[in-house]
Motif scaffolding. Structure first.
Motif, short mmCIF file in Angstrom:
data_model
loop_
_atom_site.label_atom_id
_atom_site.label_comp_id
_atom_site.label_asym_id
_atom_site.label_seq_id
_atom_site.Cartn_x
_atom_site.Cartn_y
_atom_site.Cartn_z
N THR A 188 0.83 -1.20 0.00
CA THR A 188 0.00 0.00 0.00
C THR A 188 0.86 1.25 0.00
N ARG A 197 2.64 3.21 -8.75
CA ARG A 197 1.25 3.71 -8.80
C ARG A 197 0.66 3.55 -10.20
N TYR A 207 -2.70 -5.78 -7.61
CA TYR A 207 -2.50 -5.56 -6.19
C TYR A 207 -2.91 -6.78 -5.36
N ILE A 300 -10.73 -4.15 -0.61
CA ILE A 300 -11.03 -2.71 -0.55
C ILE A 300 -9.84 -1.91 -1.08
N LEU A 301 -8.64 -2.26 -0.62
CA LEU A 301 -7.44 -1.54 -1.06
C LEU A 301 -7.17 -1.77 -2.54
N SER A 302 -7.60 -2.90 -3.08
CA SER A 302 -7.41 -3.17 -4.51
C SER A 302 -8.15 -2.13 -5.35
N PHE A 303 -9.36 -1.80 -4.93
CA PHE A 303 -10.12 -0.76 -5.63
C PHE A 303 -9.49 0.62 -5.43
N LEU A 304 -9.05 0.87 -4.20
CA LEU A 304 -8.53 2.20 -3.88
C LEU A 304 -7.23 2.50 -4.62
N VAL A 305 -6.31 1.51 -4.69
CA VAL A 305 -5.03 1.78 -5.35
C VAL A 305 -5.22 1.98 -6.85
N LEU A 307 -8.01 3.20 -8.20
CA LEU A 307 -8.68 4.50 -8.30
C LEU A 307 -7.70 5.64 -8.12
N ILE A 308 -6.85 5.52 -7.10
CA ILE A 308 -5.86 6.57 -6.84
C ILE A 308 -4.86 6.67 -8.00
#
Length: 312
Positions: A188, A197, A207, A300-305, A307-308
């Motif tokens: 992360t 990124r 991820y 959850i972090l898979s979507f966030l990274v 998206l970011i």
């Protein structure tokens, strides 16, 4: 007179189980000695033809031959001396042979005097135990000992249990759970590295896939030594099953058939086996609770990274 042999297979018998059997035999001997003494006093008042006996002239024979790993052996005919050594040198005991026999005369009212001889023999090793008994159908004195031994064996936990059957699953589960936390943190934080990124932003599966692989690698690195130690003395031995000519190597697999034909008697090198099995169960239970949370966090972090990565 009738005989029977019990072969203990696929069971775990603890030192406490053995102690209870020993004490049952000792209590039986003391009871018979006391009963013989009391009957002798009572029958002094009667003529021989009117006397009644259950254990006349009782003679109890108790002997244990113990073999130790230092190639020494000791024979005991005193119960308390044997128990002292059993408790203090349990880890040194390789095997032992216990012999208990009782002979006496029995005469009930209106019956002829009958000679009774009964015996129970225990041959105990680290991987097996044999119980040989010769009991007299006319007298039930030793039946309680025999019934107790049978009950101990029947109620003993199985050797080939979930800890062995699910070994790979347990190790992978615990290893992943332990490795997931540092993996999630590291992967992360890598989102702050521009190149990483951008790579994250390319696909959703990168991820979580990286989390899965790295969690197992880190977890196995930390756990392999511990699990090797815990499983070292309780897993089945390997047997040769063939040759892989393509890869030029011999093929081995767990010898389950031989494994379930034997038992674990917690003496000698086996004294920590049950403790190790319980520790494995505790580790599995503890880290199984973390898995759903860790997997949810990874998703959850898979979507966030992703998206970011696409926004920045």
């Amino acid at each position: 007179m009738y005989g029977n042999t019990i072969k203990v297979a696929n069971k775990i018998l603890t030192d406490k189980d053995l102690e209870e059997i020993f004490f049952k035999i000792y209590e039986e001997m003391k009871m018979c000695q006391t009963q013989c003494k009391n009957e002798t006093m009572q029958n002094e008042r009667y003529e021989r033809e009117y006397q009644k006996w259950t254990v006349k002239d009782y003679k109890g024979y108790f002997k244990v031959d113990v073999n130790f790993y230092d190639d020494t052996n000791i024979s005991f005919d005193n119960f308390h001396n044997f128990m002292s050594i059993f408790n203090s040198r349990l880890h040194e005991i390789k095997n032992f042979y216990l012999r208990y026999s009782a002979n006496y005369y029995r005469k009930l009212e209106g019956q002829q005097e009958t000679y009774i001889l009964q015996n129970i023999n225990l041959d105990v090793y680290e991987d097996k135990m044999h119980v040989d008994v010769n009991l007299n159908s006319e007298d039930k004195i030793m039946n309680q000992i025999y019934d107790m031994i049978k009950q101990k064996i029947l109620s003993a936990p199985e050797k080939y249990d979930k800890v062995i059957k699910k070994k790979s699953s347990i190790i992978n589960k615990v290893s992943f759970a332990i490795g997931a936390i540092p993996t999630i943190i590291v992967l992360t934080l890598l989102i702050f590295v521009p190149t990483i990124r951008q790579i994250y932003a390319m696909t959703f599966v990168l991820y979580p896939l990286a989390c899965l692989l790295l969690s197992f690698v880190i977890g196995n690195t930390f756990c392999s030594g511990k699990f090797n130690k815990l499983y070292k003395n309780i897993v089945p031995k390997q047997k040769y099953v063939g040759y892989d000519s393509k890869n030029n190597k011999s093929i081995y697999k767990d010898d389950i058939d031989s494994y379930i034909e034997t038992s674990e008697i917690l003496i000698g090198k086996n004294i920590d086996n049950l403790k190790n099995r319980n520790e494995i169960k505790i580790l599995e239970e503890k880290y199984s609770k973390y898995l759903p949370i860790e997997i949810l966090v990874i998703l959850i972090l898979s979507f966030l990274v992703v998206l970011i990565g696409r926004i920045i």
